[in-house]
Design an enzyme around this catalytic site. Sequence first.
Site, PDB file in Angstrom:
ATOM      1  N   VAL A 146      44.003  30.389  42.277  1.00 59.01           N
ATOM      2  CA  VAL A 146      42.961  28.629  41.588  1.00 59.01           C
ATOM      3  C   VAL A 146      43.177  28.486  39.938  1.00 59.01           C
ATOM      4  O   VAL A 146      43.436  27.963  39.462  1.00 59.01           O
ATOM      5  CB  VAL A 146      41.668  29.937  42.008  1.00 59.01           C
ATOM      6  CG1 VAL A 146      41.048  28.334  41.786  1.00 59.01           C
ATOM      7  CG2 VAL A 146      41.725  30.181  43.810  1.00 59.01           C
ATOM      8  N   GLU A 196      38.150  34.533  34.157  1.00 56.06           N
ATOM      9  CA  GLU A 196      38.759  35.490  34.329  1.00 56.06           C
ATOM     10  C   GLU A 196      39.258  36.162  35.342  1.00 56.06           C
ATOM     11  O   GLU A 196      39.110  35.271  36.234  1.00 56.06           O
ATOM     12  CB  GLU A 196      37.718  36.550  33.917  1.00 56.06           C
ATOM     13  CG  GLU A 196      37.552  38.336  34.436  1.00 56.06           C
ATOM     14  CD  GLU A 196      36.281  38.587  34.460  1.00 56.06           C
ATOM     15  OE1 GLU A 196      36.219  39.790  34.178  1.00 56.06           O
ATOM     16  OE2 GLU A 196      34.718  37.618  33.301  1.00 56.06           O
ATOM     17  N   CYS A 217      36.769  42.516  40.616  1.00 52.58           N
ATOM     18  CA  CYS A 217      38.246  42.344  39.537  1.00 52.58           C
ATOM     19  C   CYS A 217      38.451  43.009  38.590  1.00 52.58           C
ATOM     20  O   CYS A 217      40.138  43.126  38.356  1.00 52.58           O
ATOM     21  CB  CYS A 217      38.286  41.082  38.978  1.00 52.58           C
ATOM     22  SG  CYS A 217      36.260  41.583  37.769  1.00 52.58           S
ATOM     23  N   GLU A 230      46.451  42.216  44.980  1.00 50.81           N
ATOM     24  CA  GLU A 230      45.613  41.882  44.558  1.00 50.81           C
ATOM     25  C   GLU A 230      44.728  42.365  45.408  1.00 50.81           C
ATOM     26  O   GLU A 230      44.650  41.169  46.601  1.00 50.81           O
ATOM     27  CB  GLU A 230      44.391  41.387  43.749  1.00 50.81           C
ATOM     28  CG  GLU A 230      43.009  41.816  43.139  1.00 50.81           C
ATOM     29  CD  GLU A 230      42.324  41.082  42.601  1.00 50.81           C
ATOM     30  OE1 GLU A 230      41.560  40.974  41.866  1.00 50.81           O
ATOM     31  OE2 GLU A 230      42.646  39.657  42.377  1.00 50.81           O
ATOM     32  N   LYS A 264      28.759  26.070  38.815  1.00 47.97           N
ATOM     33  CA  LYS A 264      28.233  26.095  41.042  1.00 47.97           C
ATOM     34  C   LYS A 264      28.657  27.429  41.390  1.00 47.97           C
ATOM     35  O   LYS A 264      29.637  27.552  40.543  1.00 47.97           O
ATOM     36  CB  LYS A 264      29.515  24.856  40.626  1.00 47.97           C
ATOM     37  CG  LYS A 264      29.477  24.493  42.608  1.00 47.97           C
ATOM     38  CD  LYS A 264      31.379  24.580  42.846  1.00 47.97           C
ATOM     39  CE  LYS A 264      31.590  25.205  43.380  1.00 47.97           C
ATOM     40  NZ  LYS A 264      31.426  27.121  44.382  1.00 47.97           N
ATOM     41  N   GLY A 290      37.777  33.538  39.531  1.00 49.41           N
ATOM     42  CA  GLY A 290      38.038  33.782  40.131  1.00 49.41           C
ATOM     43  C   GLY A 290      39.431  34.439  40.301  1.00 49.41           C
ATOM     44  O   GLY A 290      39.727  34.939  39.603  1.00 49.41           O
ATOM     45  N   SER A 291      40.351  33.890  41.182  1.00 46.32           N
ATOM     46  CA  SER A 291      42.344  34.683  41.619  1.00 46.32           C
ATOM     47  C   SER A 291      42.918  33.551  40.311  1.00 46.32           C
ATOM     48  O   SER A 291      42.335  33.407  40.160  1.00 46.32           O
ATOM     49  CB  SER A 291      42.333  34.208  42.738  1.00 46.32           C
ATOM     50  OG  SER A 291      42.304  32.679  43.340  1.00 46.32           O
ATOM     51  N   THR A 292      43.648  34.302  40.358  1.00 44.64           N
ATOM     52  CA  THR A 292      44.823  34.023  39.427  1.00 44.64           C
ATOM     53  C   THR A 292      45.348  33.005  39.567  1.00 44.64           C
ATOM     54  O   THR A 292      45.945  31.830  39.352  1.00 44.64           O
ATOM     55  CB  THR A 292      45.307  35.474  39.044  1.00 44.64           C
ATOM     56  OG1 THR A 292      45.126  35.975  38.358  1.00 44.64           O
ATOM     57  CG2 THR A 292      47.283  34.512  38.455  1.00 44.64           C
TER      58      THR A 292
END
Length: 500
Positions: free
Chosen positions: A245, A264, A298, A396, A188, A241-243
Amino acid sequence: MDMASSLLALPETPRQFGHYVDGAYVPSGDRDVFTRNSPGHDTAVTRISKCTKDDLNGAVASARAAFEDRRWAGLSGADRAAVLLKTAEILRERTEEIAYWETLENGKPIAQARAEVQGCVGMFEYASGLARSLHGDSFNNMGDGAFAVATREPVGVVGVITPWNFPFLILCERVPYILASGNTMVAKPSEVTSATTLLLAEIMTQAGLPDGVFNVVTGAGSTLGQAMIEHMDIDMLSFTGSTGVGRAVVEAAGKSNFKKLGLELGGKNPQVVFADADLEDAADGVAFGIAFNTGQCCVSGSRLIVERSVADKFAQMVSDKLQKAVVGDPLDENTQLGAITTDAQNRTIMGYINKGKEEGATLVSGGEQLDFGHGQYIAPTVFSNVTPDMAIAREEIFGPVLTVLPFDTVEEAITMANDTEYGLAASVWTKNIDKALMISRRVQAGRFWVNTTLAGGPELPIGGMKQSGWGREAGVYGVEEYTQVKSVFIEMGKRDHWIK
């Protein structure tokens, strides 16, 4: 479309995509459709299906059927390698097309997009060798009456959720390794950058991948992505994605089927520069490390930790470099920094720039929105007089914003580099090899560069420490990540009966 004649022109009408299941496109039909506007031009470029949970269930069922009947897992490593090599060949042939749609949806420079596709070719070629060499272990030390082996087997159905910053590259850091070991999968992509993921599914079918092995659903992460995380018939999930999420992914997986996870996540990556470095090289490297992909990366080197004796001079050298960088139309061959990919990210970056000013940091250069009459662009930005407690030094930003923090001693540099919840990547610049090796051992980061940044290849593993995630992608480790180990104990000869 004739890519040779229209590569650098905008499409006359948006390209329509369906999602991809069981080796074929599924037309949008009466589903809602998302129209993606190019962030560099404000022009509609693609129309993507908003898949439903029923669509996801169908894609997972297709992947499950393909796994259980062993149409892929049951092949030899040599046969799987042949499909991966053929995919690499087709990627070479279709590089211009893939790079074009990547640029249109993402806003990255076309030259960069082409280079990324070529890097993806290398991923498939390298993984093809791993498909043939993946193996377990044997134990011939069980005595004359027994023998044992440890085998590596595919996990099963793997879900892959990818972000919008490197839609094709991050996908290809996973797909060939997932498939090399015999898994099937459902991908996805981000709803704003779905085109090249769908193109890869089409290409892999063309390369001979059995139907159902690689499926793609498209839609929002909040609905479709969440449903993938919770899906009881997905055995493993790879999320980039983000930490924040990522933390929610862990919680959701624990509440469903305890699926294996590869994560990651975010990064606030240090570039440590010593006075004994080649400062001209380091200035160019630091500029590249923060400006590549407009800082939407990232592993972006967003914290410049520089020895105090050269801090002011070096910050100006980096600033001078960045002011020469070419910001502009992503379809221009000469562009080095393209557009900011989403409206929300554009607002976030500008919000951090304003916060940096409010917190008392000194704006050395950049800091403004650039107006080209269309699209959304931000000048690469450098802040000095930054303290470690400022938001721009800790959070970030995911944009071309560099913070400069001076240090006096080696120990202080190491402490500052590690003063973050993240541990994704780091760089050190010095001509002292002893110092470089010592720093590389003590800085907590899954990827580390010495006198360079954002370098490597398919042989090297990718992943983070601390709150930058867990697991590794690419390299031998990337294939092993998508396997599970089974021990098989074999008894030989006549059994010594328990019941006499």
